[in-house]
Structures are given as C-alpha cells and as structure tokens.
Design a protein around this motif. Structure first.
Motif, PDB file in Angstrom:
ATOM      1  N   ARG A  65       0.822  -1.206   0.000  1.00  0.00           N
ATOM      2  CA  ARG A  65       0.000   0.000   0.000  1.00  0.00           C
ATOM      3  C   ARG A  65       0.859   1.261   0.000  1.00  0.00           C
ATOM      4  O   ARG A  65       0.613   2.195  -0.771  1.00  0.00           O
ATOM      5  CB  ARG A  65      -0.933   0.005   1.217  1.00  0.00           C
ATOM      6  CG  ARG A  65      -1.878   1.198   1.265  1.00  0.00           C
ATOM      7  CD  ARG A  65      -2.860   1.061   2.413  1.00  0.00           C
ATOM      8  NE  ARG A  65      -2.203   1.217   3.702  1.00  0.00           N
ATOM      9  CZ  ARG A  65      -2.027   2.401   4.305  1.00  0.00           C
ATOM     10  NH1 ARG A  65      -2.454   3.511   3.718  1.00  0.00           N
ATOM     11  NH2 ARG A  65      -1.435   2.475   5.470  1.00  0.00           N
ATOM     12  N   ILE A  66       1.880   1.324   0.829  1.00  0.00           N
ATOM     13  CA  ILE A  66       2.728   2.512   0.917  1.00  0.00           C
ATOM     14  C   ILE A  66       3.435   2.752  -0.411  1.00  0.00           C
ATOM     15  O   ILE A  66       3.540   3.893  -0.880  1.00  0.00           O
ATOM     16  CB  ILE A  66       3.755   2.366   2.060  1.00  0.00           C
ATOM     17  CG1 ILE A  66       3.028   2.194   3.401  1.00  0.00           C
ATOM     18  CG2 ILE A  66       4.681   3.580   2.102  1.00  0.00           C
ATOM     19  CD1 ILE A  66       2.110   3.349   3.760  1.00  0.00           C
ATOM     20  N   GLU A  67       3.898   1.676  -1.032  1.00  0.00           N
ATOM     21  CA  GLU A  67       4.571   1.797  -2.330  1.00  0.00           C
ATOM     22  C   GLU A  67       3.639   2.407  -3.375  1.00  0.00           C
ATOM     23  O   GLU A  67       4.025   3.298  -4.142  1.00  0.00           O
ATOM     24  CB  GLU A  67       5.046   0.417  -2.793  1.00  0.00           C
ATOM     25  CG  GLU A  67       5.718   0.431  -4.151  1.00  0.00           C
ATOM     26  CD  GLU A  67       5.966  -0.973  -4.690  1.00  0.00           C
ATOM     27  OE1 GLU A  67       6.247  -1.084  -5.892  1.00  0.00           O
ATOM     28  OE2 GLU A  67       5.861  -1.947  -3.912  1.00  0.00           O
ATOM     29  N   MET A  68       2.378   1.956  -3.401  1.00  0.00           N
ATOM     30  CA  MET A  68       1.406   2.491  -4.364  1.00  0.00           C
ATOM     31  C   MET A  68       1.092   3.957  -4.089  1.00  0.00           C
ATOM     32  O   MET A  68       0.931   4.754  -5.007  1.00  0.00           O
ATOM     33  CB  MET A  68       0.122   1.664  -4.318  1.00  0.00           C
ATOM     34  CG  MET A  68       0.231   0.313  -4.962  1.00  0.00           C
ATOM     35  SD  MET A  68      -1.392  -0.462  -5.079  1.00  0.00           S
ATOM     36  CE  MET A  68      -0.947  -2.003  -5.868  1.00  0.00           C
ATOM     37  N   LEU A  69       1.004   4.304  -2.802  1.00  0.00           N
ATOM     38  CA  LEU A  69       0.627   5.666  -2.445  1.00  0.00           C
ATOM     39  C   LEU A  69       1.725   6.675  -2.769  1.00  0.00           C
ATOM     40  O   LEU A  69       1.470   7.877  -2.784  1.00  0.00           O
ATOM     41  CB  LEU A  69       0.253   5.740  -0.965  1.00  0.00           C
ATOM     42  CG  LEU A  69      -1.026   4.976  -0.575  1.00  0.00           C
ATOM     43  CD1 LEU A  69      -1.329   5.151   0.898  1.00  0.00           C
ATOM     44  CD2 LEU A  69      -2.209   5.417  -1.426  1.00  0.00           C
TER      45      LEU A  69
END
Length: 304
Positions: A73-77
């Motif tokens: 999730r953090i990578e996508m955000l």
C-alpha cells in the motif's frame, strides 16, 4: 495498463448498514473521472478505501495494475496525491513553509515546491501566513501539497466545497489542465452536477452506496436525448393525423412531444401536421441537462 483504478465488488459495512456496496470502478489513465452523487452517497468512503484510510469490508482494489495489499500500500501511495475533505495546514506558518514540511515528509526534491506553487498560482502569496489565506487559497495550497512528488494519480474529494464562484472556476481550470499538461489521472468527487459536467471526461454516479452509472460523459449525455415539442391549438386534429400515419409521440396537454430528430425530419413533420389542419403555435427543442439525467437515473428528487 487499461485502468489506473479498478475495484471489484468493493464494499464497506458499518454494523448492518452498507455505506458502499459492490462498487466496480474503472478509471482510465489520463482522464478526469468525475465521481458524482448526493451527500451521503458513499463518495468519501470509497475514496478513503482507495487510499487505505478505511479498510474495506469486502472486495478488491487494483491500482496501477496491481492488487492493493497491506504489504504494498505505501509503495502504491508514493504515486498518489490526495486532498480529502478539508486540507490540513499550520496557520502560523507561510504557504511555502507548509509545503516544505510536506516535501520533507515525502522526501522529494525542494525544487518541486516552486513547481507546484506555479501550478496552483500561489507564487505571489507563498510567504504569507496561511491563517491569512482565503478559503480558495487554502484549497489551492492543499492541492499543491497533493501535487508534490509528481503523482500519477490524484484523488480530490469535493475540492470546490465552500468556494465562491470565482474560486470554483479557478479550481475547475486547474483540475482540467492536469491530465494534458502533467500526464496525471484525476478522480474528483462532487455533489455539484454542473461542476462535473464542465470538468470531467468520464463519470461514475453513486447513490446509496451503489454505482448506478459509469462511462464517458459524452455517452451519458447521448444516453438521454432531448425532444421536439410542438404546441397546437387543436390537439384532437393533430392526434388524428399522427394516428393515421402511425407516428410515435406523447401528448402533454396541448403539446405533442417527439424524440429528438434531424432538422429535415422536423420540417416534414410540421408540414404533415399543417396540411392535415393542425394549428401550430410553436416548435421548440428541449435538451436535457446533466441534472435531468442524474435525477432520472436515481429515480427521484434528492437534496443536492
């Protein structure tokens, strides 16, 4: 990558009530996707689920071609900017100082601050304390913060809320320019039908947590054609003529209502009625607005 956002049966349940249910979003890269619906329809909840701020009760989210999981999730955000509800800021600091804090947190080059200030047209007010900003300037500062890091995807929740007409126009122009000038995809929610009509290329309409329409804005307008209305003094005569010709029409008091047609067809219809003895007062073309289409889709009047 066909869709930059794609959800499957996405839902959020609170107790025994669904705030969002079985939503299947399909957001194309490079579009301005207008997420339209009345207050309380589920727009903010859906966008918060896309950002991982609210955990879905069911369904799947795919962004940038990958399924969103807790592990990525953090990578996508990192590729996503957002402005949800009202922007957060430190009122005792200047606009630039607020952006410096966000720039540090996002670990992006300091030069980007000048770039985003230019995009949102705040260069001249960057040294002013944010508590002295107008509401429109605060919204633009929030947008500038969302643009730091040059995101591929921008999620904006009611960005024109509370703005005066000049502020709404300015925000609309800023958002409309982002895909063409900066290659971004923008998903923008609103309950203001006219705003989505003037800003979006694609639209999704949500009501009571359910997605009831999704597609290009042009197709939505084409979906509900206008009509031709012919007002006559002697409707009985006009009806007799049309029945003899097996014509398709509706009668509303002294007005004959026909589906939209070409000019030559309208001229032929008027000639037919006049020759048969109908006394025509006026001929008008009635176009449906986005609001007419919206109300027809949800099947009732709503508070907007």
């Amino acid at each position: 990558m066909k869709y930059i956002i794609e959800t499957s049966a996405l839902g959020k349940q609170y107790g025994d009530q669904y705030s969002v249910k079985n939503v299947n979003l399909k957001v194309r890269p490079g579009c301005v996707y207008g997420f339209l619906g009345p207050n309380g329809a589920g727009k903010s909840t859906t966008m918060k689920m896309l950002l991982g701020l609210v955990k879905p009760s069911q369904g799947e989210i795919r962004m940038f071609g990958k399924e969103m999981r807790e592990s990525n999730r953090i990578e996508m955000l990192r590729f996503t900017g957002s402005l949800i509800e009202f922007p957060s800021y430190y009122g005792h600091l200047s606009g630039r100082e607020n952006l410096e804090i966000v720039q540090t947190l996002k670990n992006v080059p300091r030069e980007e601050i000048d770039e985003v200030l230019s995009i949102v047209r705040l260069e001249g007010q960057q040294k002013k304390k944010v508590r002295e900003y107008s509401l429109g300037m605060k919204q633009r500062l929030g947008l500038a913060a969302a643009l730091l890091g040059r995101p591929k995807l921008l999620l904006l929740d009611e960005p024109t809320n509370g703005l005066d007409p000049a502020g709404i126009q300015e925000m609309r122009e800023l958002i409309s320019d982002l895909p063409g000038h900066y290659g971004m995809t923008v998903m923008v929610s609103s309950h203001l039908l006219s705003e989505i009509d003037q800003m979006a290329t694609d639209v999704g309409i949500i009501d009571k947590g359910k997605l009831i329409y999704q597609g290009s804005l042009k197709k939505l307008h084409d979906k509900a054609k206008g009509n031709i209305r012919i007002q006559v003094l002697n409707p009985e005569t006009a009806v007799r003529i049309l029945e003899e010709q097996k014509g398709s029409y509706d009668l509303e008091e002294k007005e004959l209502v026909f589906e939209e047609r070409e000019e030559a067809e309208v001229a032929a219809l008027v000639t037919l009625l006049v020759r048969g003895g109908a006394k025509i007062i006026r001929v008008t073309e009635q176009q449906k607005s986005l609001e007419d289409i919206f109300l027809k889709l949800i099947g009732k009047q709503v508070s907007l």
